[in-house]
Design a protein around this motif. Sequence first.
Motif, mmCIF file in Angstrom:
data_model
loop_
_atom_site.group_PDB
_atom_site.id
_atom_site.type_symbol
_atom_site.label_atom_id
_atom_site.label_comp_id
_atom_site.label_asym_id
_atom_site.label_seq_id
_atom_site.Cartn_x
_atom_site.Cartn_y
_atom_site.Cartn_z
ATOM 1 N N LYS A 100 0.819 -1.220 0.000
ATOM 2 C CA LYS A 100 0.000 0.000 0.000
ATOM 3 C C LYS A 100 0.850 1.266 0.000
ATOM 4 O O LYS A 100 0.408 2.305 -0.468
ATOM 5 N N ASP A 101 2.058 1.177 0.537
ATOM 6 C CA ASP A 101 2.929 2.349 0.570
ATOM 7 C C ASP A 101 3.383 2.766 -0.833
ATOM 8 O O ASP A 101 3.887 3.869 -1.025
ATOM 9 N N LYS A 102 3.171 1.881 -1.810
ATOM 10 C CA LYS A 102 3.600 2.197 -3.182
ATOM 11 C C LYS A 102 2.441 2.667 -4.060
ATOM 12 O O LYS A 102 2.605 2.859 -5.260
ATOM 13 N N VAL A 103 1.263 2.864 -3.456
ATOM 14 C CA VAL A 103 0.085 3.270 -4.246
ATOM 15 C C VAL A 103 0.341 4.600 -4.948
ATOM 16 O O VAL A 103 0.089 4.750 -6.144
ATOM 17 N N GLN A 104 0.846 5.578 -4.186
ATOM 18 C CA GLN A 104 0.996 6.935 -4.748
ATOM 19 C C GLN A 104 1.868 6.968 -6.001
ATOM 20 O O GLN A 104 1.589 7.717 -6.931
ATOM 21 N N GLU A 105 2.910 6.154 -6.034
ATOM 22 C CA GLU A 105 3.793 6.193 -7.210
ATOM 23 C C GLU A 105 3.125 5.613 -8.452
ATOM 24 O O GLU A 105 3.622 5.773 -9.567
ATOM 25 N N ASN A 106 1.989 4.936 -8.261
ATOM 26 C CA ASN A 106 1.242 4.399 -9.401
ATOM 27 C C ASN A 106 0.190 5.376 -9.924
ATOM 28 O O ASN A 106 -0.473 5.102 -10.922
ATOM 29 N N LEU A 107 0.031 6.504 -9.238
ATOM 30 C CA LEU A 107 -0.984 7.483 -9.635
ATOM 31 C C LEU A 107 -0.363 8.527 -10.553
ATOM 32 O O LEU A 107 0.215 9.523 -10.101
ATOM 33 N N LEU A 108 -0.485 8.287 -11.844
ATOM 34 C CA LEU A 108 0.061 9.202 -12.844
ATOM 35 C C LEU A 108 -1.055 9.674 -13.764
ATOM 36 O O LEU A 108 -2.081 9.008 -13.924
ATOM 37 N N ALA A 109 -0.841 10.833 -14.387
ATOM 38 C CA ALA A 109 -1.791 11.342 -15.377
ATOM 39 C C ALA A 109 -1.016 11.592 -16.667
ATOM 40 O O ALA A 109 -0.064 12.385 -16.678
ATOM 41 N N ASN A 110 -1.394 10.891 -17.707
ATOM 42 C CA ASN A 110 -0.663 10.970 -18.983
ATOM 43 C C ASN A 110 0.837 10.735 -18.803
ATOM 44 O O ASN A 110 1.674 11.398 -19.428
ATOM 45 N N PHE A 130 -7.197 5.264 -13.966
ATOM 46 C CA PHE A 130 -7.019 6.379 -13.042
ATOM 47 C C PHE A 130 -6.567 7.593 -13.832
ATOM 48 O O PHE A 130 -7.094 8.703 -13.661
ATOM 49 N N SER A 131 -5.580 7.380 -14.704
ATOM 50 C CA SER A 131 -5.082 8.478 -15.533
ATOM 51 C C SER A 131 -6.197 9.079 -16.375
ATOM 52 O O SER A 131 -6.385 10.300 -16.426
ATOM 53 N N GLU A 132 -6.993 8.204 -17.024
ATOM 54 C CA GLU A 132 -8.097 8.685 -17.873
ATOM 55 C C GLU A 132 -9.102 9.501 -17.052
ATOM 56 O O GLU A 132 -9.543 10.569 -17.483
ATOM 57 N N ALA A 133 -9.467 8.976 -15.882
ATOM 58 C CA ALA A 133 -10.464 9.652 -15.050
ATOM 59 C C ALA A 133 -9.925 10.968 -14.496
ATOM 60 O O ALA A 133 -10.645 11.972 -14.435
ATOM 61 N N PHE A 134 -8.655 10.969 -14.098
ATOM 62 C CA PHE A 134 -8.058 12.192 -13.545
ATOM 63 C C PHE A 134 -7.980 13.278 -14.608
ATOM 64 O O PHE A 134 -8.332 14.441 -14.368
ATOM 65 N N VAL A 135 -7.537 12.889 -15.806
ATOM 66 C CA VAL A 135 -7.447 13.839 -16.923
ATOM 67 C C VAL A 135 -8.840 14.396 -17.230
ATOM 68 O O VAL A 135 -9.015 15.608 -17.426
ATOM 69 N N ALA A 136 -9.841 13.520 -17.249
ATOM 70 C CA ALA A 136 -11.222 13.969 -17.503
ATOM 71 C C ALA A 136 -11.667 14.949 -16.415
ATOM 72 O O ALA A 136 -12.291 15.980 -16.705
ATOM 73 N N TRP A 156 -5.045 21.390 -22.786
ATOM 74 C CA TRP A 156 -6.314 20.809 -23.219
ATOM 75 C C TRP A 156 -6.067 19.723 -24.257
ATOM 76 O O TRP A 156 -5.288 19.919 -25.194
ATOM 77 N N ASP A 157 -6.713 18.579 -24.101
ATOM 78 C CA ASP A 157 -6.549 17.471 -25.055
ATOM 79 C C ASP A 157 -7.503 17.680 -26.234
ATOM 80 O O ASP A 157 -8.683 17.340 -26.179
ATOM 81 N N MET A 158 -6.954 18.268 -27.291
ATOM 82 C CA MET A 158 -7.777 18.617 -28.465
ATOM 83 C C MET A 158 -8.315 17.373 -29.178
ATOM 84 O O MET A 158 -9.386 17.406 -29.780
ATOM 85 N N ALA A 159 -7.554 16.285 -29.135
ATOM 86 C CA ALA A 159 -7.973 15.067 -29.853
ATOM 87 C C ALA A 159 -9.182 14.430 -29.165
ATOM 88 O O ALA A 159 -10.133 14.026 -29.823
ATOM 89 N N LYS A 160 -9.123 14.367 -27.843
ATOM 90 C CA LYS A 160 -10.215 13.725 -27.102
ATOM 91 C C LYS A 160 -11.442 14.621 -27.004
ATOM 92 O O LYS A 160 -12.575 14.150 -27.060
ATOM 93 N N TYR A 161 -11.199 15.886 -26.800
ATOM 94 C CA TYR A 161 -12.294 16.825 -26.561
ATOM 95 C C TYR A 161 -12.182 18.014 -27.517
ATOM 96 O O TYR A 161 -11.741 19.098 -27.118
ATOM 97 N N PRO A 162 -12.541 17.798 -28.794
ATOM 98 C CA PRO A 162 -12.410 18.870 -29.802
ATOM 99 C C PRO A 162 -13.177 20.119 -29.378
ATOM 100 O O PRO A 162 -14.321 20.030 -28.918
ATOM 101 N N ILE A 163 -12.541 21.280 -29.535
ATOM 102 C CA ILE A 163 -13.126 22.518 -28.998
ATOM 103 C C ILE A 163 -14.100 23.189 -29.956
ATOM 104 O O ILE A 163 -14.733 24.177 -29.594
ATOM 105 N N LYS A 164 -14.233 22.653 -31.163
ATOM 106 C CA LYS A 164 -15.180 23.270 -32.104
ATOM 107 C C LYS A 164 -16.612 22.822 -31.844
ATOM 108 O O LYS A 164 -17.552 23.388 -32.379
#
Length: 382
Positions: free
Chosen positions: A83-93, A286-292, A106-114
């Motif tokens: 459990k002490d190693k959980v934090q090092e697994n929490l990355l975003a992109n 986790f990365s996908e959800a955090f980025v969202a 902003w991720d233009m590919a995932k969330y086009p701004i037009k």
Amino acid sequence: MSEFWLISAPGDKTNLQAWERMNTVTSKSNLSSNSKFHIPDLKVGTLDALVGLSDELGKLDSFAESVIKKIVQYIGEVMEDSKDKVQENLLANGVDLISYLTRFEWDMAKYPIKQPLKNISEALAKQVTQIEADLKTRSAAYNNIKGNLQSLEKKTVGNLLTRTLADIVHKEDFVLNSEYLITLLVVVPKSSYVQWQKTYESLSDMVVPRSTKMIAEDAEGGLFTVTLFRKVMDDFKAKARENRFMVREFYFDEKELKCEKEELMKLASDKKQQYGPLLRWLKVNFSEAFVAWIHVKALRVFVESVLRYGLPVNFQAMLLQPNRKSVKRLRDVLNVVFKHLDEVAAASIMDPGIDIPGLQLSNQEYYPYVYFKIDLSLLDGS
């Protein structure tokens, strides 16, 4: 981890000077670390639509945060002894969360701004909802294996009265396939070993002499075999109980014992096989959800800034990481620097006794500037 404040103020000349003043004061006094938070030119739509979207985004913000917390908590459960190693697994992109925040793009590919803002919001909601649904399915499957394995493993611990005997007994310990004879297993307290040896043959009629043998021992006592005629079994059990010798309800079945061992090995193997792919899925999602979630925060800043400061769109967003010891001082500085944006609200903050209609319409904290909190300490998995 840390708390961040995502704030915005108009981007005109007067307010850019206010930004500079704020940056100077906060850096000199070490009140916070500040960085620009870049939000692209999104499609505004109608103001009516923005008001409705503001409410929806508030709900989506809370929902996305709750899903992220569930993932972090479950990563902790899956990693068990690490459990002490959980934090090092929490990355975003692929980068740590603070780096992702301070260098947000902003991720233009995932969330086009037009596309309309509502479409972006719905895409984010759909993505987070799907992650939550997948998490439920995957965690249920893994928990089922883990629970069944723990149930079987629990049987291998405990004292000789309760634990499984599958890994203790052997075929040669028993008289098998006899019409008349049966071998019983008796748990005898350590303090009663001598008494057992002296009395077991006379506890009932028809006990086979010298048929007892200790086949296992724990801290409390020993497990002894004894062979006797089937017809005196109930009488023997009753007499044994009177003498604090406990007969285990156990009958040797080679197939059943083999199945139990194989089931234990299979579950342990299944758990091991699922662990790696599950942990990888959790890290990716986790990365996908955090980025969202951070894109939802960006959307909220955009919408609130347009509603608060009007059109044309012209505001500057900033990410502040307050020094823990200087939170109140930082808030005071911000209220002074930006009080001209909403004199009445600023006055109410300086004097909480002033009641301003409309400021208690939601649970969101209200300041003269647009403000949203990003609390990464919620992700500590505790």
